[in-house]
Design a protein around this motif. Structure first.
Motif, PDB file in Angstrom:
ATOM      1  N   SER A  94       0.830  -1.204   0.000  1.00 48.34           N
ATOM      2  CA  SER A  94       0.000   0.000   0.000  1.00 48.34           C
ATOM      3  C   SER A  94       0.864   1.254   0.000  1.00 48.34           C
ATOM      4  O   SER A  94       2.060   1.204   0.297  1.00 48.34           O
ATOM      5  N   ALA A  95       0.275   2.368  -0.320  1.00 54.27           N
ATOM      6  CA  ALA A  95       0.994   3.641  -0.420  1.00 54.27           C
ATOM      7  C   ALA A  95       1.634   4.041   0.912  1.00 54.27           C
ATOM      8  O   ALA A  95       2.708   4.637   0.929  1.00 54.27           O
ATOM      9  N   ASP A  96       0.992   3.692   2.025  1.00 53.24           N
ATOM     10  CA  ASP A  96       1.551   4.040   3.334  1.00 53.24           C
ATOM     11  C   ASP A  96       2.572   3.012   3.828  1.00 53.24           C
ATOM     12  O   ASP A  96       3.194   3.190   4.861  1.00 53.24           O
ATOM     13  N   GLY A  97       2.740   1.907   3.081  1.00 53.67           N
ATOM     14  CA  GLY A  97       3.731   0.886   3.423  1.00 53.67           C
ATOM     15  C   GLY A  97       3.313  -0.065   4.518  1.00 53.67           C
ATOM     16  O   GLY A  97       4.085  -0.930   4.924  1.00 53.67           O
ATOM     17  N   VAL A  98       2.092   0.054   5.002  1.00 54.01           N
ATOM     18  CA  VAL A  98       1.637  -0.773   6.119  1.00 54.01           C
ATOM     19  C   VAL A  98       1.155  -2.147   5.655  1.00 54.01           C
ATOM     20  O   VAL A  98       1.443  -3.163   6.271  1.00 54.01           O
ATOM     21  N   THR A  99       0.438  -2.208   4.546  1.00 56.78           N
ATOM     22  CA  THR A  99      -0.176  -3.449   4.091  1.00 56.78           C
ATOM     23  C   THR A  99       0.589  -4.010   2.902  1.00 56.78           C
ATOM     24  O   THR A  99       0.854  -3.313   1.930  1.00 56.78           O
ATOM     25  N   ASP A 119      -5.896 -12.591   1.849  1.00 59.06           N
ATOM     26  CA  ASP A 119      -6.614 -12.586   3.130  1.00 59.06           C
ATOM     27  C   ASP A 119      -7.860 -11.701   3.108  1.00 59.06           C
ATOM     28  O   ASP A 119      -8.507 -11.501   4.124  1.00 59.06           O
ATOM     29  N   GLY A 120      -8.196 -11.127   1.928  1.00 59.91           N
ATOM     30  CA  GLY A 120      -9.394 -10.298   1.792  1.00 59.91           C
ATOM     31  C   GLY A 120      -9.156  -8.806   1.966  1.00 59.91           C
ATOM     32  O   GLY A 120     -10.071  -8.011   1.800  1.00 59.91           O
ATOM     33  N   THR A 121      -7.941  -8.417   2.327  1.00 68.66           N
ATOM     34  CA  THR A 121      -7.622  -7.000   2.478  1.00 68.66           C
ATOM     35  C   THR A 121      -7.676  -6.318   1.124  1.00 68.66           C
ATOM     36  O   THR A 121      -7.215  -6.867   0.123  1.00 68.66           O
ATOM     37  N   GLU A 122      -8.240  -5.119   1.096  1.00 66.76           N
ATOM     38  CA  GLU A 122      -8.350  -4.367  -0.149  1.00 66.76           C
ATOM     39  C   GLU A 122      -7.384  -3.194  -0.143  1.00 66.76           C
ATOM     40  O   GLU A 122      -7.292  -2.465   0.840  1.00 66.76           O
ATOM     41  N   ILE A 123      -6.669  -3.027  -1.270  1.00 64.84           N
ATOM     42  CA  ILE A 123      -5.731  -1.922  -1.426  1.00 64.84           C
ATOM     43  C   ILE A 123      -6.086  -1.181  -2.707  1.00 64.84           C
ATOM     44  O   ILE A 123      -6.045  -1.769  -3.788  1.00 64.84           O
ATOM     45  N   PRO A 124      -6.452   0.103  -2.611  1.00 62.91           N
ATOM     46  CA  PRO A 124      -6.700   0.878  -3.832  1.00 62.91           C
ATOM     47  C   PRO A 124      -5.391   1.053  -4.596  1.00 62.91           C
ATOM     48  O   PRO A 124      -4.380   1.453  -4.031  1.00 62.91           O
TER      49      PRO A 124
END
Length: 135
Positions: A94-99, A119-124
């Motif tokens: 992700s853009a924030d580097g967390v995910t 795992d179902g996490t969504e990242i734009p």
């Protein structure tokens, strides 16, 4: 013709239209407006024919711009689908580097692509997102 609060609306003027017709204008709408304008003009001071031609030219330009926008939307969707195919199975951060995770599927939303991890996490998918080969 003066229109004020006491002027009545002709019967049939409030016909229901589909939602698309509220946002789009076609030549039939233009012709209806032109005929209404002709009917309601002052006979002692008729509108100049060059004004009609100018209105028609302006309407034509607007219609061409609307058609161009529709085609550009189609091109953007096609591009987004091509991009979607290329990131499935890759690692994304992700853009924030967390995910971080591996892309299992991609959904095309009105705001753009959304990568869905295993795992179902969504990242734009947008600026700042990192995509690299899985591994």
């Amino acid at each position: 013709m003066n229109v004020d609060m006491t002027t009545t609306i002709p019967a049939g003027a409030s016909q229901k239209a589909d939602p698309k017709s509220k946002t789009s204008v076609d030549y039939n709408s233009f012709l209806r407006l032109l005929v209404a304008q002709l009917k309601n003009q002052d006979p002692t001071q008729p509108m100049d024919s060059t004004q009609y031609v100018a209105q028609l030219a302006t309407f034509s330009q607007v219609e061409q711009a609307v058609q161009s926008n529709a085609k550009l939307d189609q091109i953007l969707q096609s591009s987004a689908l091509s991009q979607a195919d290329s990131i499935i199975g890759r690692s994304i951060t992700s853009a924030d580097g967390v995910t971080t995770g591996t892309v299992a599927e991609v959904r095309l939303a009105s705001s753009g692509l959304i990568a869905i991890l295993g795992d179902g996490t969504e990242i734009p998918v947008g600026p700042g997102v990192t995509v690299k080969p899985a591994g």
